[in-house]
Design an enzyme around this catalytic site. Structure first.
Site, PDB file in Angstrom:
ATOM      1  N   GLU A 122      55.947  85.805  35.013  1.00  0.00           N
ATOM      2  CA  GLU A 122      54.665  85.070  35.093  1.00  0.00           C
ATOM      3  C   GLU A 122      53.940  85.036  33.748  1.00  0.00           C
ATOM      4  OE1 GLU A 122      52.384  87.104  38.095  1.00  0.00           O
ATOM      5  OE2 GLU A 122      53.050  85.748  39.652  1.00  0.00           O
ATOM      6  N   GLU A 174      59.513  84.330  43.248  1.00  0.00           N
ATOM      7  CA  GLU A 174      58.644  85.222  44.035  1.00  0.00           C
ATOM      8  C   GLU A 174      57.945  84.441  45.122  1.00  0.00           C
ATOM      9  OE1 GLU A 174      55.590  87.658  42.215  1.00  0.00           O
ATOM     10  OE2 GLU A 174      56.941  88.090  40.533  1.00  0.00           O
TER      11      GLU A 174
HETATM   12  C1  BGP Z   1      52.813  88.589  40.979  1.00  0.00           C
HETATM   13  C2  BGP Z   1      53.566  89.632  40.204  1.00  0.00           C
HETATM   14  C3  BGP Z   1      54.194  90.697  40.990  1.00  0.00           C
HETATM   15  C4  BGP Z   1      53.521  90.992  42.281  1.00  0.00           C
HETATM   16  C5  BGP Z   1      53.004  89.807  43.037  1.00  0.00           C
HETATM   17  C6  BGP Z   1      52.121  90.114  44.202  1.00  0.00           C
HETATM   18  O1  BGP Z   1      51.679  88.238  40.257  1.00  0.00           O
HETATM   19  O2  BGP Z   1      54.571  89.054  39.404  1.00  0.00           O
HETATM   20  O3  BGP Z   1      54.418  91.789  40.163  1.00  0.00           O
HETATM   21  O4  BGP Z   1      53.173  92.188  42.566  1.00  0.00           O
HETATM   22  O5  BGP Z   1      52.311  88.932  42.207  1.00  0.00           O
HETATM   23  O6  BGP Z   1      50.877  90.560  43.745  1.00  0.00           O
HETATM   24  P1  BGP Z   1      50.218  91.877  44.293  1.00  0.00           P
HETATM   25  O7  BGP Z   1      51.199  92.955  44.012  1.00  0.00           O
HETATM   26  O8  BGP Z   1      48.962  92.045  43.544  1.00  0.00           O
HETATM   27  O9  BGP Z   1      50.009  91.662  45.739  1.00  0.00           O
END
Ligand code: BGP
Length: 499
Positions: A200, A394
């Site tokens: 990201e 993701e």
């Molecule tokens: C993205 C990241 C991840 C991740 C996901 C969910 O921004 O690449 O590392 O964790 O989001 O976010 P969170 O963990 O804050 O729920």
């Protein structure tokens, strides 16, 4: 019978050959491995982020660290620092890979901890114990028959690079980074199918500690020139890594990744629509345009001027960016967002950015608005823009799962996650039918991991439950949720249909 002007079937364009989609699951080293000081690993930027009980201030305080917060963390023995233990993936490697094999995923996304290979980030030679650990990881994944989607760096930066060099504001990090990446490709290149230089990459703008290793001034906001200078260095580092990888490990496919926000205008007023386009450009397309299309887009000129942002470029930077664009693009997609010129419109949380509430959508307990159709929209818009294959690297639902006992066995019933995934998968099929070239789908946090945004363990995405709480208490036992069986059966039905 054909009408006079209707083309015959033979003259119609041939449909695109459809790929067999790859189905996967992901973790990231800092959120999963734990063992923060084992095997000579150095401290990194995630190891100093404390767990703070959830309020919006706490979330910001643990994401945007000041120098005094870092100092406190280094000597604090009483507080909870969830990334130091995470899911103890380090201690559960064989068990976890066996679970992923049983799940039947085609591809496993994971990241390398830079500080495990180069504890201070600036050494000449890698740490032998770090190499040995990832030797085990790569061969376990390969022996389980999974492809590898590697994230070279997923937020965690050796802390020394922040303290001694100012994080990615410093151009010297490009050289350190390419050295780190070269070790990875020389040693494990034959195992890597797809990779991302950075997770990201647009996160640097919204979350500069995680994204580009910037310390927040004690009172006041970040200097935006520092933020965009750092992003520029990451862009050049991405292109340099791709250049090197094409020599050292030419079979790997290189990507770039942004968090996709899928913006909608709040109303059909021209003002709301224009604001939507501008936010989309700066927040989302900017990095894609640089890394996948190879140029700094003109819309950024006005943004830089209006915000007093100055970036230093070396004379060949633009040529390097133009010559070494990535092979595929990828997105994280969790929610759609709404733009409004009305400053008083009600807001809700989302991945990296807050957004205006959408009355047509429901949200998770964390306020992220669930929008499967938005995924189809996002895929179409991205494909229209870059015409490169897309990996959904993701997606998933963060929820508070409850561990229960059923006749003495530990169970987790998560029908809400199955519903979320089902509806998103339907829309991926629709996007493919629309003509979008989707390579695959990777479920975020396939085994429960610590939240990157809020450092909580109770915000779970996995189909495998990890018995640990926000303070690191628990057995760390792995328990298959109902969604495990559901995802396993889904993947196997896909394989059956496509063979
Ligand atoms: C993205 C990241 C991840 C991740 C996901 C969910 O921004 O690449 O590392 O964790 O989001 O976010 P969170 O963990 O804050 O729920």
């Amino acid at each position: 019978m054909l009408a006079p002007n209707q083309p015959s079937a033979a003259s119609l364009p041939r449909p695109l050959a459809k790929r067999r989609l790859l189905w996967g699951g992901a973790t990231a080293s800092s959120q999963y491995e734990g063992a923060f000081s084992a095997g000579g690993k150095g401290l990194d930027t995630q190891d100093v982020r404390p767990y703070l009980p959830r309020t919006s201030n706490a979330t910001t305080a643990t994401r945007l660290l000041t120098r005094s917060a870092v100092e406190r963390a280094k000597s604090d023995t009483a507080g909870t620092y969830p990334f130091r233990t995470a899911s103890d993936g380090y201690g559960h490697l064989d068990e976890d890979i066996a679970l992923l094999k049983e799940l039947g995923i085609d591809i496993y996304r994971f990241s390398i901890s830079w500080a495990r290979l180069f504890p201070n980030g600036d050494e000449q030679e890698p740490n032998a114990e770090g190499l040995a650990y990832y030797d085990r990881v790569f061969s376990a994944v390969r022996n389980a028959g999974m492809k590898v989607f590697l994230t070279l760096t997923h937020y965690a930066l050796p802390l020394n690079l922040v303290e001694s060099y100012g994080g990615w504001t410093s151009r010297v990090l490009i050289g350190f980074y390419v050295r780190f990446a070269q070790v990875v490709f020389e040693r494990w290149g034959e195992f890597i199918d797809f990779y991302l230089p950075f997770n990201e990459i647009n996160a640097g703008y919204f979350s500069p500690w995680n994204g580009v290793g910037l310390i927040k001034p004690e009172d006041g906001p970040y200097n935006q020139s520092d933020v965009f200078q750092s992003l520029h260095h990451q862009f050049v580092a991405s292109a340099r890594v791709i250049e090197m990888q094409r020599r050292v490990a030419p079979a790997c496919q290189s990507g770039c990744m942004v968090a996709d926000f899928c913006y909608y205008p709040h109303t059909c007023s021209p003002e709301d629509n224009l604001k939507t386009i501008r936010e989309e450009q700066v927040n989302q397309w900017f990095a894609i345009d640089v890394l996948a299309r190879g140029f700094y887009p003109t819309y950024m000129d006005r943004f830089f001027t209006e915000h007093g942002i100055r970036i230093e470029l070396k004379s060949d930077d633009l040529e390097v960016l133009a010559r070494h664009t990535c092979d595929f693009v990828s997105i994280s997609y969790y929610q759609s967002s709404v733009c409004s010129t009305n400053e008083t419109a009600e807001h809700t949380a989302g991945n990296l950015v807050c957004t205006v509430k959408n009355p047509y959508l429901q949200a998770t307990e964390w306020g992220w608005q669930i929008d499967p159709i938005g995924l189809r929209t996002a895929l179409n818009k991205l494909y229209d823009r870059v015409h490169k294959p897309i990996f959904i690297s993701e997606n998933g639902m963060g929820a508070r799962d409850v561990l229960e006992r059923d006749n003495g066995s530990a169970v987790v019933h998560d029908p809400y996650r199955i519903d979320y995934l089902t509806r998103h998968f339907e829309q991926i099929d629709e996007a493919v039918a629309d003509g979008v070239d989707v390579i695959g789908y990777i479920m975020w946090g396939v085994i429960d991991i610590v939240s990157a945004g809020s450092c909580e363990m109770e915000k779970r995405y996995g189909v495998v439950y990890v018995d640990a709480d926000n303070h690191g208490n628990g057995t760390y036992e792995r328990i298959k949720k109902d969604s495990f069986t559901w995802y396993r059966d889904f993947i196997s039905s896909r394989h059956g249909n496509e063979e």
